[in-house]
Write an enzyme that holds these catalytic residues in place. Structure first.
Site, PDB file in Angstrom:
ATOM      1  N   ASP A 174       0.832  -1.208   0.000  1.00 29.83           N
ATOM      2  CA  ASP A 174       0.000   0.000   0.000  1.00 29.83           C
ATOM      3  C   ASP A 174       0.857   1.245   0.000  1.00 29.83           C
ATOM      4  OD1 ASP A 174       0.723  -0.727   2.907  1.00 29.83           O
ATOM      5  OD2 ASP A 174       0.147   1.389   3.005  1.00 29.83           O
ATOM      6  N   GLY A 315       4.937  -0.077   5.634  1.00 27.01           N
ATOM      7  CA  GLY A 315       3.957  -0.363   4.585  1.00 27.01           C
ATOM      8  C   GLY A 315       4.644  -0.702   3.274  1.00 27.01           C
ATOM      9  N   GLU A 316       3.946  -0.463   2.165  1.00 30.27           N
ATOM     10  CA  GLU A 316       4.450  -0.759   0.809  1.00 30.27           C
ATOM     11  C   GLU A 316       4.492  -2.262   0.517  1.00 30.27           C
ATOM     12  OE1 GLU A 316       8.348   0.918   0.121  1.00 30.27           O
ATOM     13  OE2 GLU A 316       7.766   2.906   0.824  1.00 30.27           O
ATOM     14  N   GLY A 317       4.199  -3.100   1.504  1.00 29.20           N
ATOM     15  CA  GLY A 317       4.432  -4.542   1.384  1.00 29.20           C
ATOM     16  C   GLY A 317       5.807  -4.942   1.876  1.00 29.20           C
TER      17      GLY A 317
END
Lengths: 351, 351
Positions: A174, A315-317
């Site tokens: 995300d 975040g971001e994976g």
């Protein structure tokens, strides 16, 4: 109107492969159970993938980006233009998830679900753009139900691309300034929890900022009422990227691809997705426990025990990407270790 | 007699590289601190390696194998011949550590410090053989002080080979039926602890077996008295592989190679090594918390917070091998992420 894709039942895990994998673990040259959670990880992957030799080499990562109307209320330590700037950074390879994807040899696609600021033309970002950010949930719904449905379907299309590429594992990531507020609001509604328990500093708010954020989320919850239908909750309080993540997790599992769940944002999407389709839960692996305090509540509600606890909160994976190596180790050990009989090692019954 | 190698001071970590690495972490395109422990891990490696760009690509693993006289007293779920059988399994590539080493592209050498049973000729195992196992510590010293010195020096030679090969990280592993008893006895002495707190099931003893093991260790401690000099403790209660591991960790650090510590056995050696050379502690990373209950006491005594907690209890260096990917991720992120100015991303002060 035809039935939505997320209403279709998911495939069953293979109990046959699970039992055979467990039997094999007992034959490998090690004391039974001595590889700890890596043993059950390999067995679960075998059951999910319907394979005797599970794998996590081919990893597909989809990072969904969108803006959030509530960012206007000062709920983030970073300004809204950072969403677009970071999308460009993903695409040019400088972000954490870009580096990790290269290290893993994983496919990384970035999907613009609704970034407010314009992106450079040459970024290679997939557009599923719905609007320049959600509505401000303190005052209005995040999106229409039609938009929520479109966002879920955009996630499903990412899952279809993962399947097309032969992915053995799906990771959703995300990006969206303000999205810990949306995730906290969604979690508070679905868990019937207090905003204070689910709100944290996100990218780095101080305590005054956290209190303001909790206040805004309290307003959002009051406006939404007590309707905890997962689809309407996503529409009312979620984000475009959160709804897409929910759709991508369901779509991946429908195609037989297990999912490695990242931190707070992705787990909020996972909770919504599990409420939409309870048979999703067995397809999910949980990668790490985020430093964002609300994550613990989400994990508990999902009966999830994450693999890592490194104090990450990016975040971001990124947390899921860091955990991929544990799945790979689990598979390598399961597939390639010798058995007692192959190696001529006594199996311990003779002591 | 000249001074032993373990009496030579270790090099200092580079405070200059530490400060520069921390400054760089603050400039990378992420909220400050959001990579959690991976940030400090990269900074510590930079300080240890005296490099702006730390690395963990070139990993040297030395697995030390030896037998233990106390195995005759029924303190293990596996018979003593398994030590030799597993050494053959390491060499032929079927053991957990063999699989993990291949997956990591790491050098793996196996060193016979004192295996009781004979090995096949063609195993490629390095011989530093001292005796067919230690004495039974319940009744006699494990080894002479001369043997303890030889074992430490054998570890140092492994470290020299690691340095010769350009290793950026050293991992020591262990194999030896009965060695959780030796490690528990050593730990109980060095920590002035009770055998009951430091004894566990090892490879899989039942509660009766654990009680018998604790009783034997109590006898060993009574025999040894209260002399907690680390060198004499290694000689009296340790194992050949445990003393070699202590020597290898000191030798690696003397050559500027940081060490990733495995589970219960290796941590008992690390404690002895830190008592021999307190300036070793800053060179040690701790990979995982073992399921073997005594490990927690050792970790606490070393003020160590391991990276993983996966319920592993295999030894061989396997927990450390699984954790290597976390160090590699930390380094990749540190070295390859874009800075805010490189990527044109707002750094959050403007909110």
């Amino acid at each position: 109107m035809s039935e939505a894709f997320w209403q279709h039942p998911l495939p069953q895990l293979s109990d046959d492969h699970l039992q055979r994998a467990r039997a094999r673990q007992g034959e490998l040259t090690k004391p039974p159970g001595s590889l700890g959670r890596l043993e059950e990880l390999a067995c679960t992957l075998a059951a999910q993938q319907h394979r005797a030799q599970p794998g996590a080499d081919r990893v597909h990562m989809s990072v969904f980006a969108a803006d959030h109307g509530i960012a206007a209320d000062g709920v983030s330590a970073f300004p809204q233009e950072v969403t677009a700037q970071m999308v460009a950074n993903f695409a040019s390879g400088g972000a954490a998830i870009s580096v990790l994807a290269r290290t893993l040899g994983a496919e990384l696609e970035v999907i613009n679900m609704g970034v407010a600021h314009s992106l450079p033309d040459d970024t290679g970002v997939t557009s599923e753009w719905l609007a320049p950010g959600t509505g401000n949930i303190a005052h209005e719904p995040a999106m229409t139900e039609h938009q929520a449905s479109q966002a879920l379907q955009a996630g499903d299309r990412a899952a279809a691309r993962a399947a097309e590429a032969g992915a053995e594992l799906f990771i959703g990531g995300d990006m969206g300034i303000g999205n810990t507020s949306s995730a906290a609001a969604l979690a508070a509604l679905l868990l019937k929890g207090h905003p204070e328990d689910l709100v944290g500093p996100g990218t780095g708010l101080d305590s005054t900022g956290v209190a303001r954020k909790a206040d805004k989320i309290g307003q959002a919850l009051q406006r939404h009422g007590n309707d905890d239908d997962a689809f309407r909750a996503l529409a009312s309080l979620g984000g475009f990227e959160i709804a897409a993540l929910a759709g991508a997790m369901i779509g991946s599992s429908q195609r037989g691809i297990p999912v490695l769940v990242d931190g707070f944002i992705v787990t909020s999407a996972a909770l919504a997705a599990v409420r939409l389709r309870p048979d999703l839960r067995p397809w999910l692996h949980f990668s790490h426990e985020s430093e964002e305090p609300g994550h613990q509540h989400l994990l508990r509600a999902l009966d999830a025990r994450p693999l890592l606890d490194l104090g990450m909160r990016l975040g971001e994976g990124s947390g899921a990407a860091v955990a991929v190596s544990l799945l790979r180790s689990a598979c390598a050990l399961h597939n390639r270790m010798a058995t007692f009989s192959e190696a001529g090692v006594s199996d311990g019954e003779s002591s």
